[in-house]
Design a protein around this motif. Structure first.
Motif, PDB file in Angstrom:
ATOM      1  N   LEU A   1       5.174  13.031   3.613  1.00  0.00           N
ATOM      2  CA  LEU A   1       5.146  12.746   2.188  1.00  0.00           C
ATOM      3  C   LEU A   1       5.116  11.231   1.994  1.00  0.00           C
ATOM      4  O   LEU A   1       5.881  10.506   2.638  1.00  0.00           O
ATOM      5  CB  LEU A   1       6.375  13.340   1.478  1.00  0.00           C
ATOM      6  N   ALA A   2       4.223  10.762   1.133  1.00  0.00           N
ATOM      7  CA  ALA A   2       4.070   9.318   0.958  1.00  0.00           C
ATOM      8  C   ALA A   2       3.724   8.988  -0.490  1.00  0.00           C
ATOM      9  O   ALA A   2       3.039   9.761  -1.174  1.00  0.00           O
ATOM     10  CB  ALA A   2       2.979   8.787   1.878  1.00  0.00           C
ATOM     11  N   PHE A   3       4.196   7.837  -0.942  1.00  0.00           N
ATOM     12  CA  PHE A   3       3.859   7.308  -2.255  1.00  0.00           C
ATOM     13  C   PHE A   3       3.274   5.913  -2.076  1.00  0.00           C
ATOM     14  O   PHE A   3       3.806   5.102  -1.306  1.00  0.00           O
ATOM     15  CB  PHE A   3       5.096   7.232  -3.149  1.00  0.00           C
ATOM     16  N   THR A   4       2.190   5.646  -2.770  1.00  0.00           N
ATOM     17  CA  THR A   4       1.558   4.332  -2.666  1.00  0.00           C
ATOM     18  C   THR A   4       2.105   3.396  -3.742  1.00  0.00           C
ATOM     19  O   THR A   4       2.804   3.815  -4.669  1.00  0.00           O
ATOM     20  CB  THR A   4       0.039   4.438  -2.817  1.00  0.00           C
ATOM     21  N   ASP A   5       1.755   2.110  -3.628  1.00  0.00           N
ATOM     22  CA  ASP A   5       2.025   1.139  -4.678  1.00  0.00           C
ATOM     23  C   ASP A   5       0.690   0.501  -5.074  1.00  0.00           C
ATOM     24  O   ASP A   5      -0.372   1.073  -4.817  1.00  0.00           O
ATOM     25  CB  ASP A   5       3.069   0.107  -4.238  1.00  0.00           C
ATOM     26  N   ARG A   6       0.705  -0.673  -5.685  1.00  0.00           N
ATOM     27  CA  ARG A   6      -0.553  -1.254  -6.141  1.00  0.00           C
ATOM     28  C   ARG A   6      -1.023  -2.431  -5.277  1.00  0.00           C
ATOM     29  O   ARG A   6      -1.859  -3.229  -5.710  1.00  0.00           O
ATOM     30  CB  ARG A   6      -0.453  -1.675  -7.611  1.00  0.00           C
TER      31      ARG A   6
ATOM     32  N   ALA B   1      -0.518   6.895  -6.104  1.00  0.00           N
ATOM     33  CA  ALA B   1      -0.577   8.293  -5.661  1.00  0.00           C
ATOM     34  C   ALA B   1       0.677   8.735  -4.942  1.00  0.00           C
ATOM     35  O   ALA B   1       1.377   7.937  -4.302  1.00  0.00           O
ATOM     36  CB  ALA B   1      -1.779   8.507  -4.742  1.00  0.00           C
ATOM     37  N   GLY B   2       0.912  10.041  -5.031  1.00  0.00           N
ATOM     38  CA  GLY B   2       1.792  10.746  -4.120  1.00  0.00           C
ATOM     39  C   GLY B   2       0.902  11.637  -3.269  1.00  0.00           C
ATOM     40  O   GLY B   2       0.016  12.314  -3.801  1.00  0.00           O
TER      41      GLY B   2
ATOM     42  N   MET C   1       0.820  -1.206   0.000  1.00  0.00           N
ATOM     43  CA  MET C   1       0.000   0.000   0.000  1.00  0.00           C
ATOM     44  C   MET C   1       0.856   1.259   0.000  1.00  0.00           C
ATOM     45  O   MET C   1       0.684   2.150  -0.812  1.00  0.00           O
ATOM     46  CB  MET C   1      -0.939   0.012   1.205  1.00  0.00           C
ATOM     47  N   LEU C   2       1.769   1.370   0.961  1.00  0.00           N
ATOM     48  CA  LEU C   2       2.664   2.511   1.031  1.00  0.00           C
ATOM     49  C   LEU C   2       4.052   2.074   0.593  1.00  0.00           C
ATOM     50  O   LEU C   2       4.724   1.313   1.287  1.00  0.00           O
ATOM     51  CB  LEU C   2       2.702   3.085   2.447  1.00  0.00           C
ATOM     52  N   GLY C   3       4.472   2.563  -0.568  1.00  0.00           N
ATOM     53  CA  GLY C   3       5.763   2.170  -1.080  1.00  0.00           C
ATOM     54  C   GLY C   3       6.905   2.918  -0.431  1.00  0.00           C
ATOM     55  O   GLY C   3       7.990   2.370  -0.224  1.00  0.00           O
ATOM     56  N   HIS C   4       6.685   4.198  -0.095  1.00  0.00           N
ATOM     57  CA  HIS C   4       7.732   4.988   0.554  1.00  0.00           C
ATOM     58  C   HIS C   4       7.067   6.131   1.305  1.00  0.00           C
ATOM     59  O   HIS C   4       6.063   6.683   0.863  1.00  0.00           O
ATOM     60  CB  HIS C   4       8.721   5.561  -0.459  1.00  0.00           C
ATOM     61  N   ARG C   5       7.675   6.486   2.433  1.00  0.00           N
ATOM     62  CA  ARG C   5       7.137   7.570   3.247  1.00  0.00           C
ATOM     63  C   ARG C   5       8.278   8.278   3.948  1.00  0.00           C
ATOM     64  O   ARG C   5       9.239   7.623   4.388  1.00  0.00           O
ATOM     65  CB  ARG C   5       6.124   7.026   4.255  1.00  0.00           C
ATOM     66  N   LEU C   6       8.195   9.593   4.069  1.00  0.00           N
ATOM     67  CA  LEU C   6       9.191  10.340   4.825  1.00  0.00           C
ATOM     68  C   LEU C   6       8.554  11.575   5.442  1.00  0.00           C
ATOM     69  O   LEU C   6       7.502  12.042   5.001  1.00  0.00           O
ATOM     70  CB  LEU C   6      10.379  10.747   3.950  1.00  0.00           C
ATOM     71  N   ASP C   7       9.200  12.087   6.503  1.00  0.00           N
ATOM     72  CA  ASP C   7       8.761  13.291   7.192  1.00  0.00           C
ATOM     73  C   ASP C   7       9.866  14.334   7.124  1.00  0.00           C
ATOM     74  O   ASP C   7      11.058  14.001   7.156  1.00  0.00           O
ATOM     75  CB  ASP C   7       8.443  12.997   8.661  1.00  0.00           C
ATOM     76  N   LEU C   8       9.454  15.607   7.068  1.00  0.00           N
ATOM     77  CA  LEU C   8      10.390  16.724   7.024  1.00  0.00           C
ATOM     78  C   LEU C   8       9.986  17.717   8.093  1.00  0.00           C
ATOM     79  O   LEU C   8       8.867  18.255   8.054  1.00  0.00           O
ATOM     80  CB  LEU C   8      10.387  17.384   5.647  1.00  0.00           C
ATOM     81  N   ALA C   9      10.878  17.977   9.043  1.00  0.00           N
ATOM     82  CA  ALA C   9      10.563  18.859  10.155  1.00  0.00           C
ATOM     83  C   ALA C   9      10.993  20.287   9.865  1.00  0.00           C
ATOM     84  O   ALA C   9      11.965  20.538   9.147  1.00  0.00           O
ATOM     85  CB  ALA C   9      11.239  18.359  11.431  1.00  0.00           C
TER      86      ALA C   9
END
Length: 260
Positions: A17-22, A244-245, A1-9
């Protein structure tokens, strides 16, 4: 579901920020299993369920989606309050735009892709986030610059970016005149496929534009949609879904909303 995720402080709080997969959704066949697009022929109720599932996974009650047309319009998501995740009503169709910007905390901005380059942007010191859909035409016409302008008009200073998966130059074959025309103004986009024919590298062009605009690249996915079975790819499959992003901001207790 979530291919990559990161936070920026930053001074105002934290950008997510997150990108999904299929994977991990409800779809079948060509749309299996986590298609988030309502315009590709998938069952609308299934897409709504997937959008609701995404909202739950990200902890968001509101996510703004737009009708993407490969243009350069940047939607002001603050102006319409955005949509509740998962809703299927046609009474309020999404805005026609290829980028979105907001200063609202807790409002997710979604960009849908299946080969084009998803660009998530954040100014965590001011609490401003944006998302852009950079296909070949929109990239050439200036969608990235337009999105940065919209953020800076709202007070953004230090901007950081995450570039999600897109079709890579090893697979993005185009006619030689098309490659040469874009490369004349954006040289880094010129490439060749793994079988030796003319190709484009749109993601590299996006990164070059961001770097020229003093934007720090916090993440750059090198996953190719056409080569990865974990991602939807229109070039590879034709009938397919969209991943999605999504970007949103969480304000710190002491932070206040910046003036536009």
């Amino acid at each position: 579901m979530l291919g990559h995720r990161l936070d920026l402080a930053g001074a105002a709080g934290r950008a997510h920020l997150a990108f999904t997969d299929r994977h991990g959704g409800y779809g079948r066949g060509a749309y299996a299993s986590f298609n988030l697009a309502q315009h590709v022929g998938d069952d609308r109720a299934t897409v709504a369920a997937n959008r609701a599932l995404l909202g739950q996974a990200l902890g968001l009650e509101r996510v703004s989606y737009v009708d993407q047309v490969h243009g350069t319009h940047v939607h002001d998501a603050d102006a319409d309050g955005a949509h509740t995740v998962g809703e299927t009503s046609d009474d309020a169709p999404p805005a026609e735009a290829d980028a979105q910007v907001t200063t609202q905390g807790g409002l997710g901005l979604a960009i849908l892709v299946a080969d084009c380059t998803p660009v998530l942007l954040a100014a965590p010191d001011e609490g401003i986030v944006a998302a852009a859909h950079a296909g070949r035409r929109g990239f050439a016409d200036g969608i990235v610059e337009a999105t940065l302008t919209a953020m800076r008009e709202r007070g953004a200073t230090r901007i950081e970016a995450a570039i999600g998966p897109s079709i890579g130059p090893r697979s993005y074959e185009v006619p030689a005149p098309m490659r040469d025309e874009l490369a004349a103004s954006h040289p880094v986009t010129a490439s060749v496929t793994r079988w030796g024919t003319p190709a484009l590298d749109i993601a590299a062009g996006v990164v070059a534009q961001l770097a020229a605009a003093d934007v720090r690249i916090a993440h750059w996915s090198r996953a190719c949609t056409a080569e990865s079975s974990d991602l939807f790819s229109y070039r590879r499959d034709g009938t397919t879904g969209r991943f999605a992003g999504v970007v949103w901001f969480t304000r710190s207790d002491s932070a206040t909303r910046p003036s536009a």
